[in-house]
Design an enzyme around this catalytic site. Structure first.
Site, PDB file in Angstrom:
ATOM      1  N   GLY A 177       0.825  -1.195   0.000  1.00 52.58           N
ATOM      2  CA  GLY A 177       0.000   0.000   0.000  1.00 52.58           C
ATOM      3  C   GLY A 177       0.865   1.252   0.000  1.00 52.58           C
ATOM      4  N   ILE A 185       2.459   2.934   2.404  1.00 52.95           N
ATOM      5  CA  ILE A 185       3.726   2.868   3.136  1.00 52.95           C
ATOM      6  C   ILE A 185       4.701   1.946   2.427  1.00 52.95           C
ATOM      7  CG2 ILE A 185       4.824   2.248   5.317  1.00 52.95           C
ATOM      8  CD1 ILE A 185       2.192   2.982   6.718  1.00 52.95           C
ATOM      9  N   THR A 235       6.816  -2.520  11.449  1.00 53.34           N
ATOM     10  CA  THR A 235       6.312  -1.230  11.920  1.00 53.34           C
ATOM     11  C   THR A 235       4.811  -1.134  11.682  1.00 53.34           C
ATOM     12  OG1 THR A 235       6.787  -0.176   9.789  1.00 53.34           O
ATOM     13  CG2 THR A 235       8.504  -0.058  11.476  1.00 53.34           C
ATOM     14  N   ARG A 281       1.701  -3.933  12.442  1.00 56.59           N
ATOM     15  CA  ARG A 281       0.942  -4.408  13.595  1.00 56.59           C
ATOM     16  C   ARG A 281       1.528  -5.736  14.053  1.00 56.59           C
ATOM     17  NH1 ARG A 281      -0.144   0.008  13.134  1.00 56.59           N
ATOM     18  NH2 ARG A 281      -2.171   1.071  12.990  1.00 56.59           N
ATOM     19  N   GLU A 316       0.664  -3.107  24.393  1.00 59.80           N
ATOM     20  CA  GLU A 316       1.304  -1.800  24.475  1.00 59.80           C
ATOM     21  C   GLU A 316       0.520  -0.919  25.444  1.00 59.80           C
ATOM     22  OE1 GLU A 316       1.587  -0.083  20.589  1.00 59.80           O
ATOM     23  OE2 GLU A 316       2.673  -1.783  19.742  1.00 59.80           O
ATOM     24  N   HIS A 343       6.714   2.026  19.441  1.00 58.68           N
ATOM     25  CA  HIS A 343       5.607   2.340  18.531  1.00 58.68           C
ATOM     26  C   HIS A 343       5.581   3.837  18.180  1.00 58.68           C
ATOM     27  CE1 HIS A 343       1.355   0.967  17.129  1.00 58.68           C
ATOM     28  NE2 HIS A 343       1.979   1.735  16.229  1.00 58.68           N
TER      29      HIS A 343
END
Length: 317
Positions: free
Chosen positions: A151, A153, A232, A234, A263, A283
């Site tokens: 996509g 990124i 980076t 999930r 987290e 994160h």
């Protein structure tokens, strides 16, 4: 005057976002981690609206029991798994989503790739301990970068990699593979070949039902013992427990992670933090000033729009 609460702002960063405080018709208050902030329960009980920082805050039955006056949830970026849309609809709580940018996440991905291959952090930390040139890193040029999910990124990371002389190959959905072919990138014959031939694999799939746990232990055992896995995106894209097990057997040889199963991580003795073959960051893929400016400008405009009586952007009608 509607009260807008921003939960789980660990750095109090939103206090510096001007777009949130220019409309005197709204009161905006940010909270730290809601399980630690002593003001959280009282303020949440009075909240008319929430602005969420990506998926940090889980909106479920337990959370909504604390927000009896809540009318609106404004998500920074796209709505994801953290919000129970049907439950919100049942409670009469509208949900709206905003826009974001792939730049910060793509740049962090590239930083982790180069830091891992060059062994940068290890060398810097060794120097602080009085050692000099303790490791021999390498260059990325000539190596093969595998991108799982192509996509916005993933496409941006591919551009960085090509600029640095890497070969780039892509796996993922048929749409991703076809787009990669159109962009002149390599599409291996099989998923197994993708994992076997990549020197670095970086994950950029959206977390949906179909992709949850789709990177399996078997996939990881196909990687080279010199390879690096970067995540980076999930944590749940990887089968539960598979990465730790694979790292124990040395395939991949190294992992760089910005996302984790639970987290935030407050415990310095967390198992991943103590591994020599893992580089962890907290994160921060989207956590930059420029990215926040984009996210919160969009999210606050969505709040203004809703309270002006326009509900055309509500996603859970």
């Amino acid at each position: 005057m509607p009260l807008i609460i921003i939960p789980d702002d660990y750095q109090s960063a939103t206090k510096q976002i001007q777009a949130l405080y220019q409309n005197s018709d709204f009161e905006v208050i940010s909270l730290g981690a809601i399980d630690r902030d002593p003001k959280a329960d009282e303020l949440l009980s009075k909240a008319d609206a929430l602005i969420l920082i990506r998926e940090r805050t889980l909106i479920n039955e337990e959370f909504l029991s604390k927000t009896p006056n809540l009318k609106l949830i404004s998500q920074t970026g796209k709505v994801a798994y953290n919000i129970d849309l049907e439950l919100c609809k049942q409670r009469g709580i509208a949900v709206v989503e905003g826009t974001g940018s792939p730049v910060a996440a793509a740049e962090l991905t590239w930083l982790l790739i180069q830091s891992s291959i060059r062994k940068f952090v290890v060398l810097v930390e060794a120097m602080k301990q009085g050692h000099w040139q303790t490791e021999l890193g390498d260059t990325v040029a000539g190596k093969t970068l595998g991108i799982l999910g192509y996509g916005k990124i993933g496409q941006m990371v591919a551009g960085y990699a090509r600029a640095f002389g890497m070969k780039v190959q892509v796996w993922g959905s048929e749409r991703s593979r076809e787009q990669a072919r159109q962009d002149g990138l390599i599409v291996p014959h099989s998923r197994e070949d993708f994992f076997k031939t990549s020197d670095v694999i970086t994950l950029h799939q959206r977390l949906v039902k179909e992709t949850t746990g789709n990177v399996t232990f078997v996939d990881l055992t196909h990687m080279k013992n010199s390879a690096v896995l970067v995540n980076t995106a999930r944590s749940a894209l990887i089968e539960a427990g598979a990465l730790e097990k694979a790292l124990d057997v040395g395939t991949p040889g190294f992992a760089a992670l910005d996302v984790f199963d639970v987290e935030p991580i407050w415990d310095a003795s967390h198992t991943l933090l103590g591994r020599d073959n893992v580089l962890c960051s907290p994160h921060i893929g989207y956590v930059t000033k420029s990215c926040y400016d984009i996210y919160f400008d969009s999210a606050f405009k969505n709040v203004e729009k809703y309270f002006s009586g326009d509900e055309s952007h509500v996603v859970n009608k």
